[in-house]
Design a protein around this motif. Structure first.
Motif, PDB file in Angstrom:
ATOM      1  N   LYS A   1      17.915  89.386 141.438  1.00  0.00           N
ATOM      2  CA  LYS A   1      16.969  89.298 140.428  1.00  0.00           C
ATOM      3  C   LYS A   1      16.268  90.526 140.265  1.00  0.00           C
ATOM      4  CE  LYS A   1      14.537  87.233 137.327  1.00  0.00           C
ATOM      5  NZ  LYS A   1      15.435  87.024 136.035  1.00  0.00           N
TER       6      LYS A   1
ATOM      7  N   ARG B   1      20.123  86.810 134.140  1.00  0.00           N
ATOM      8  CA  ARG B   1      19.862  85.399 134.805  1.00  0.00           C
ATOM      9  C   ARG B   1      18.684  85.307 135.277  1.00  0.00           C
ATOM     10  NH1 ARG B   1      24.721  82.714 136.353  1.00  0.00           N
ATOM     11  NH2 ARG B   1      26.367  83.283 135.144  1.00  0.00           N
ATOM     12  N   GLY B   2      18.290  83.963 135.066  1.00  0.00           N
ATOM     13  CA  GLY B   2      16.923  83.438 135.863  1.00  0.00           C
ATOM     14  C   GLY B   2      17.202  83.216 137.164  1.00  0.00           C
ATOM     15  N   TRP B   3      15.955  82.871 138.052  1.00  0.00           N
ATOM     16  CA  TRP B   3      16.006  82.432 139.159  1.00  0.00           C
ATOM     17  C   TRP B   3      16.718  81.294 139.734  1.00  0.00           C
ATOM     18  CZ3 TRP B   3      14.383  85.634 143.112  1.00  0.00           C
ATOM     19  CH2 TRP B   3      13.261  86.379 142.865  1.00  0.00           C
TER      20      TRP B   3
END
Length: 685
Positions: free
Chosen positions: A682, A588-590
């Motif tokens: 993250k 997943r991205g931010w």
């Protein structure tokens, strides 16, 4: 080569085990019970289905399974293999009388080791039975009397998972005994309240004491669940409302249930719906003509089906217009046993009915009495009850029932003579009777019972077809006005407010006086406006990611305040209700991480979709489908339980668009600390 294929049954891969099992079966290889039963203990639904199908082709296994279980349990310290076989065997064959007898004997074995009993309790908890089989109740009482906290805790948890309601007094005694560990007390109270039971102020004090941010998340959840399901008095609800400002998204969605009221102006229709060999009928909510001329449902009124022969209760009832009536319950039948008929022809309401007394008649006049409680009612409300109690027309041999109602105003008694001809259907005193001005007892209950009609002095059988409950609550009593005001004020201050959807708030306040509903509309509109501002909130946090601390985020993730590890696992640490987050930062991205944590329902991971199951006793269960078999569905719930539900008891199973993860984590942690959690997630790769 069967020898090589056999090795696949021990593979770590569920798919390999399943394909090996199917291949061996198709080869005609004679499998042994020891090879197949362990495969039932899996979270992989495809493997479990295959193992169940193949086990069904070996009818002789059922004859031998009780002796195998006995052998496994004679091992004082069952190993992993014995535990796996025990779980699979009890789950697959728990209805077998010989299996029940063997399990009962080992539960009652005073000399049995703690390890053996723990393995057995684990198997019973996952067996999928609706309630605890009668043969095992003595053994469970003896386990609860043991001086072993771990075993007692396991027994209490099992009673709750199976929905067993016959241990109320023993569990209350356990919760009130000095020296009982606090965790066990909380667990016992959570098991007591599954049938909407009352709690005294001492018990409520104990549960309220756990609603502190520094309490363990598991204890906060258990205490919240118990409070949400209990029949709390108005004073107890007021005290609970005082605690809501400090409650976060973990507890508030549960605690909000406690404040839902039955509301005003409803018609609830309940139709007896039995199953017998002649009809093959099963229970299920349905629509049909209303019995009452004033019912707004008219020809399309909703009827709640109930099979009293099952011994179960109803909850989450639907009114004639299709709306849920919060907290209203129909208790399990008590008293004389019942016989069902599902062959009536005269009228849809008379298709199914039950009667008490001997099947062939006889006995003393009005010797047999059966009853049930209507619970969860507004103590300040006023109600009407129409009781339908007749056999289909029998000519000169009229059979009905004498009905008794106990309420705050005392008790009333009316006679239903029974129908003689088809033209007399729905005649007062012949097919049904009406009680007006009923006011619930202080605990919100009205007691209903019936026996043989006055004229029936030969068969002595009392009939029951169903009932209609009509609420005439004015909704303007001062106590509800005061409680509603307190609730509204506390919710506005609560850290977990955003975990409640606007539609949920509307449902909560629907049962309060009109003045409170008007005041709540501003809060509901502000919540809807907040939903419309999701994108802006995500953008705001994106600008704050720089400088966020990974170590601080790790501390929050595993700490009590955020309680993320209660449901999520990283490597080998944490729970397994939600997805494993060990590599989430790689996937997943931010922006994705922010959206899935701020608004969990917007992006639900595949295989973690939430389902709601409604059982035949009206009990709603919400969770993630952990695994399925031919006979059961197992849900993992937000209350950290795995509940196995027999397919035969499921009326409706539907996916929901709401994630099991509560919304509002950012409010609970605070805007300053929330970026640290995202930075930690993250970093996981």
């Amino acid at each position: 080569d069967p020898a090589e294929t056999l090795k696949g049954l021990a593979s770590r891969s569920a798919q390999t085990r399943r394909l090996s099992l199917i291949s061996l079966d198709r080869m005609g290889f004679k499998l042994s019970i020891n090879q197949v039963i362990p495969l039932l203990d899996t979270k992989d639904s495809a493997l479990k289905r295959a193992a169940m199908e193949i086990a069904g082709r070996y009818p002789d296994w059922a004859k031998n399974i009780s002796s195998l279980i006995d052998t496994w349990l004679k091992t004082e310290k069952p190993g992993l293999d014995e535990r796996a076989m025990l779980r699979g065997a009890v789950k697959a064959f728990n209805a077998n009388p010989e299996v029940r007898s063997v399990v009962a004997a080992h539960l009652e074995d005073e000399a049995g080791s703690a390890e053996k009993l723990s393995a057995l309790l684990e198997a019973v908890a996952r067996c999928g039975s609706a309630g605890l089989p009668a043969e095992w109740k003595k053994g469970f009482r003896e386990v609860l009397d043991r001086d072993n906290e771990a075993l007692r805790s396991q027994a209490v948890a099992t009673l709750r998972i199976l929905g067993e309601t016959g241990f109320r007094e023993r569990l209350l005694e356990l919760a009130n005994t000095a020296g009982t560990p606090q965790r066990l007390k909380i667990s016992a109270l959570a098991a007591v309240t599954i049938d909407r039971g009352k709690l005294d102020d001492k018990a409520v004090d104990l549960l309220l004491s756990q609603l502190q941010p520094d309490s363990k998340p598991s204890l906060r959840l258990q205490a919240s669940r118990a409070l949400s399901e209990a029949a709390l008095s108005t004073k107890q609800l007021t005290r609970l409302a005082d605690r809501l400002p400090g409650c976060g998204p973990l507890e508030l969605p549960l605690l909000a249930n406690a404040f839902e009221r039955p509301g005003t102006g409803f018609y609830v229709n309940v139709d007896v719906d039995v199953k017998d060999e002649a009809s093959g009928r099963v229970s299920g909510t349905h629509k049909g003509p209303a019995a009452s001329l004033d019912d707004p449902g008219g020809d399309g009124a909703v009827w709640n089906s109930w099979n009293p022969l099952s011994g179960t209760r109803l909850s989450e009832l639907i009114d004639s217009m299709g709306r849920i009536v919060p907290r209203l319950t129909v208790g399990s039948p008590t008293g004389a046993s019942l016989t069902g008929f599902a062959r009536g022809r005269t009228n849809p309401l008379l298709v199914d009915f039950v009667f008490n007394g001997k099947k062939g008649g006889g006995g003393r006049h009005q010797e047999y009495v059966t009853g049930f409680d209507l619970g969860g009612l507004d103590p300040a409300g006023a109600y009407k009850l129409v009781f339908y109690g007749t056999w289909e027309p029998l000519g000169e041999k009229m059979q009905g029932s004498e009905v008794r109602v106990q309420h705050l105003g005392g008790s009333g008694k009316k006679d239903i003579a029974g129908l003689k001809t088809d033209q007399e259907v729905f005649s007062e005193g012949l097919s049904h009777t009406l009680f007006e001005g009923l006011r619930p007892l202080p605990d919100g209950r009205i007691r209903v019972s019936w026996t043989a009609a006055k004229a029936d002095r030969k068969e002595n059988q009392g009939a029951f077809n169903g009932f209609t409950l009509i609420s005439k609550t004015a909704g303007g009593n001062p106590e509800m006005e005061k409680l509603g005001g307190k609730l509204l004020s506390s919710l506005q201050k609560s850290k977990g407010l955003t975990s409640l959807q606007p539609s949920r708030l509307e449902r909560i306040f629907r049962g309060y006086p009109r003045s409170i509903r008007r005041k709540s509309s501003a809060l509901i509109e502000s919540m809807a406006e907040n939903d419309r501002g999701k994108a802006g909130r995500i953008e705001g946090f994106l600008t704050r990611m720089e400088g966020a601390s990974i170590e601080k985020g790790r501390e929050l993730f595993f700490g009590k305040k955020a309680a993320c590890s209660t449901c999520h696992k990283i490597e080998e640490r944490g729970g397994d209700i939600g997805p494993d987050l060990s590599r989430i930062g790689q996937i997943r991205g931010w922006r994705d991480l922010l959206e899935s944590t701020l608004y969990p329902s917007s992006t639900i991971v595949n295989s973690f979709e939430t389902h709601t199951i409604i059982t035949r006793d009206g009990r709603p269960l919400t969770g993630i489908v952990r695994h399925e078999t031919i006979d059961t569905v197992t849900l993992a719930t937000a209350q950290l339980e795995e509940v196995s539900i027999p397919r035969a008891s499921i009326v409706r199973m539907e996916p929901t668009a709401v994630s099991l993860m509560p919304q509002g984590l950012d409010k609970n942690i605070g805007d300053d600390d929330f970026p640290h959690i995202i930075a930690f997630l993250k970093s996981l790769r």
